[in-house]
Design an enzyme around this catalytic site. Sequence first.
Site, mmCIF file in Angstrom:
data_model
loop_
_atom_site.group_PDB
_atom_site.id
_atom_site.type_symbol
_atom_site.label_atom_id
_atom_site.label_comp_id
_atom_site.label_asym_id
_atom_site.label_seq_id
_atom_site.Cartn_x
_atom_site.Cartn_y
_atom_site.Cartn_z
ATOM 1 N N TYR A 161 0.651 -1.163 0.000
ATOM 2 C CA TYR A 161 0.029 -0.056 0.084
ATOM 3 C C TYR A 161 0.838 1.188 0.119
ATOM 4 O O TYR A 161 1.929 1.048 0.127
ATOM 5 C CB TYR A 161 -0.959 0.167 1.116
ATOM 6 C CG TYR A 161 -1.055 -0.102 2.732
ATOM 7 C CD1 TYR A 161 0.449 0.056 3.115
ATOM 8 C CD2 TYR A 161 -1.887 -0.467 3.497
ATOM 9 C CE1 TYR A 161 0.682 -0.077 4.624
ATOM 10 C CE2 TYR A 161 -1.691 -0.577 4.631
ATOM 11 C CZ TYR A 161 -0.397 -0.224 5.468
ATOM 12 O OH TYR A 161 -0.253 -0.388 6.632
ATOM 13 N N GLU A 162 0.400 2.552 -0.190
ATOM 14 C CA GLU A 162 0.835 3.469 -0.400
ATOM 15 C C GLU A 162 1.838 3.603 -1.576
ATOM 16 O O GLU A 162 3.000 4.215 -1.687
ATOM 17 C CB GLU A 162 1.504 4.193 0.747
ATOM 18 C CG GLU A 162 0.831 4.308 2.007
ATOM 19 C CD GLU A 162 -0.607 4.801 1.870
ATOM 20 O OE1 GLU A 162 -0.658 5.751 0.980
ATOM 21 O OE2 GLU A 162 -1.537 4.806 2.747
ATOM 22 N N GLY A 163 1.598 2.727 -2.641
ATOM 23 C CA GLY A 163 2.368 2.765 -3.803
ATOM 24 C C GLY A 163 3.124 1.405 -3.728
ATOM 25 O O GLY A 163 4.122 1.459 -2.597
#
Lengths: 591, 591
Positions: free
Chosen positions: A434-436
């Site tokens: 997550y978050e890229g």
Amino acid sequence: MPSYTAPTKDMQFILHDVLKVSDAPTPGYADLDRDFTAAILEEAGKIASEVLAPLNPVGDTEGCRLENGVVYTPTGFKAAFAQMQAGGWPGIDMPEDFGGQGMPYVLGTAVGEFFSAANQAFTMYQGLTHGAASTILAHGTEEQKATYLHKMVACDWTGTMNLTEPHCGTDLGLMRTKAEPQADGSYKVTGQKIFISAGEHDLAENIIHLVLAKIPGGPEGIKGVSLFIVPKFLVNEDGSLGPRNGVSCGKIEEKMGIHGNATCVMNYDGATGYLLGEEHKGMRAMFTMMNEARIGVGMQGVAQAEIAFQNALAYSRDRLQGRDITGPKNPDGPADPLIVHPDIRRNLMEQKSFVEAARAFLLWGSTLIDAAHRDGDRDADGLISLMTPVIKGFLTDKGFDMTVQAQQVYGGHGYIEEWGMSQYTRDARIAMIYEGANGVQALDLVGRKLALDGGKHVLAFFDMVKGFCKTAGETEEMGEFVEPLKRASKDLQTAGMYFMQEGMKDPNAALSGSYDFMHLFGHVCLGLMWARMAEASLAALAAGTKDPEFHQTKLATARFYMARQLPMTATHLARIQSGAEPVMALDAANF
Amino acid sequence: MPSYTAPTKDMQFILHDVLKVSDAPTPGYADLDRDFTAAILEEAGKIASEVLAPLNPVGDTEGCRLENGVVYTPTGFKAAFAQMQAGGWPGIDMPEDFGGQGMPYVLGTAVGEFFSAANQAFTMYQGLTHGAASTILAHGTEEQKATYLHKMVACDWTGTMNLTEPHCGTDLGLMRTKAEPQADGSYKVTGQKIFISAGEHDLAENIIHLVLAKIPGGPEGIKGVSLFIVPKFLVNEDGSLGPRNGVSCGKIEEKMGIHGNATCVMNYDGATGYLLGEEHKGMRAMFTMMNEARIGVGMQGVAQAEIAFQNALAYSRDRLQGRDITGPKNPDGPADPLIVHPDIRRNLMEQKSFVEAARAFLLWGSTLIDAAHRDGDRDADGLISLMTPVIKGFLTDKGFDMTVQAQQVYGGHGYIEEWGMSQYTRDARIAMIYEGANGVQALDLVGRKLALDGGKHVLAFFDMVKGFCKTAGETEEMGEFVEPLKRASKDLQTAGMYFMQEGMKDPNAALSGSYDFMHLFGHVCLGLMWARMAEASLAALAAGTKDPEFHQTKLATARFYMARQLPMTATHLARIQSGAEPVMALDAANF
């Protein structure tokens, strides 16, 4: 049962012996003397061990429950959340104007590691709120700040970030969620968002969703994306809660870990939203939140590695199995503890040498954020911008690996859920995504950050390492730490040079090596941290510290990292220098 | 929904183009012509895809259930098990005298990979039975063979292995389970065993437990351990089932994965047991089972990597996200498929280059087992004995890593359970632990196998690699494959030499590097497999194959492995050569 003890001593060492925070010119740092941070860390450590850690397996086992649109968090979460609020922890580094404690970000990171280690799924509720509040702080109007921030800083209201849709994650230009302008200046937001952490729950009276959407008629793709505030309950002029907004949770996901945090499908059905920042500049505003979140996710990697290491270490001392090959160490017992065996030590040393340097890296990165935000230091801002993908990508990859290794110390007991080790691995896994996803971090590093401002920041990094090696290397006893760092740093420079030369001809030559470059960079950063810690420990020993064992242990751990981990840079470099051909040779059909 | 297609074409390539099985002198191999193995593989692939794979998520979600001492397997397992029995699959490589198909072990490995990939938890029920039957075959009396083997080969009765107790796993000398001799020559077995896979279930009418226990008054420690046959139902003289024996399942474990297989706590309460093999020689007999099981576990690592790779590859072709940096590849669509991106390709190529070489390594190892067992080839026996810890340790470590990478291709969709990728990671994790945790494999390799028969087998391995490099290296086009293999093999020899020299002075100098040595060895083996596959593909191309793309793809994948994976040997060597000091420096108290 797993347990957790906050590593306050190590945190103090990094803050004061290595980073010397109270001597730094950054506004607010003068207050960070040893006694002050010790008091904060001790309190935070206590709540982490006593309140959050016991709820960690509860959250994993029970998970969240969706009934008639309401999400119920696991038993005990509500009371613990209230206790965190009462202690003012969610707002520790938020501005006093909005009810925060106004402390530096570096202190927020330090206590954040404790909370995340003790209970990642729980801590995400307040972590996401922090990110959403920071975004409103940076991009909101005065009225928006007045309306939302007091409540969010206190976590009376929590926050979320809504980016992903079923058909688009990384490529947000494909977004379909629409925001139609209304006569009163608000928007009607319609669409579906997925993977929304803390999207719905019973911990707070309101939830402030930050939602990316397209205003019809705007530019195509990513340039037409705007950011909106969409509260679960509309807020009346007097600040009281008004009617329910047109947003609801349609489903919560079954997932590998972080069961205590509700991952929601959010349906926006003509929900009232308010533009945050400028029209079509939503990505810029969202990046305020994402960059902070990426540092926070890197921290989660370290935090899970820390708690997994603590428990693996305890088990390796307790569990009697086999004999030391050089002679019994526990002759009166039926066998020796696991920790006598060389391969168990190798495993533990890999964990220890990662976690301690990674913590230093995070705290150093956090001082850069403080310098940038509190002091307007643009060089610090550029440097942390360069480091962000390394912190996120490298620390979460390695953090996950370390939880797997910690599990391994337990043998079969690491695989059954009873001992808690499986949860650390399952929870840590999300941080790589997550978050890229970490591949996107590598792309950001090589495709964007290296060349930022004409390559100024990566050159500044190399200068910094060079300067450190030169100064520190003057003493003979630092030689054993400085030489390996120099070699590793040279590998990194060679790789960077390769990208500059080959990437001009063929961008794939650079991008094929991006993942290895991110790891190579990470190793150099941790090598630098170990060299700096060694320097601090040598100074403490020379000054006649009362705790020589602590510092001798640091030196031994630094030696391990230099001897056993830093040689990875050569392999990463070799892979990078093999270029695009081995990676790109096949047609997609022939894989 | 995840899917599975058996890699029959790749299997055929390895069996016939690389290993040339039907030309080998091993008894039974002459029958293994292309058409024959194709027919077997196709049938096995069909049942794997159509019967076992659809039950894989069912097993994961439902798990097993213990009610009043009875374990219920997940919905559909019973019918599928009966189908496997009807097809004769469990006994494919068991002797015809006992109802088996009498085919070579290499074919059992080939179809075993398909079954394990499609459903690891399910396949364990028959896999453990196979191991138990092999042990009775090797060590049982004629009466024992007559009593148990027909039923076990058919899987009418299944088998288990009972080693671990709550306080002892690796160190079986600490065992407490007792076997008291009875007047009729049988024993009364009393004690508790844990982590017993398939210990209780509803798939078969009887379960034959092989149980390690100590006969009172025997030698201390591991030298006093004997092996017993303890049936769930006693068997009457006419072969019919008699009364229930004093063994029961007390609990089934909650665990990270393989939920479809019941991991049982087994309580033996004066259960009737029959000595298998000699008194106090239980470990020797158990090792028959364990060595086979270790190869089987290595196979599970490869199998999970294969199915994870297949699904990741399919997703990378379907999912549209972003644009190829060198220009759109799907200009009419909203975005390009993931597979255009260099880092996605790097990830996929790592998976592909691992799985294909690992499969070749497993099959080659299986031909050594056949040569040893069918032809009494003692050199082959020594070589596979050396390779067993590498196959088990390296292939399961890497296999797990590959499932993690496959999950990463999916982004957030890899973390939720819906897409099935999480299950592969969770299931693959156990293979690093059971049948001897991988650290124990490394210890076995360095502490025992290297020096076995005066180091004869490792020298034979080096000679074999050298011989291959010399012969194959004569053609110019093989140079690009032979040269990296030579370098890697040299690293392995240097590491072996280091152990010989330093290990004499300090055993910890060798054991501190054992894990790295196991991985270094694994890379050399996969490098050798890629060089051999490249040789086979070059020959096929030179002979005007009708499928040039298949062979060109092999060459490209071999190049990837040589360029991107084999350089790891240098890092492993550097770690090994750093010796014991960095690993052993700390007192246990100072970690």
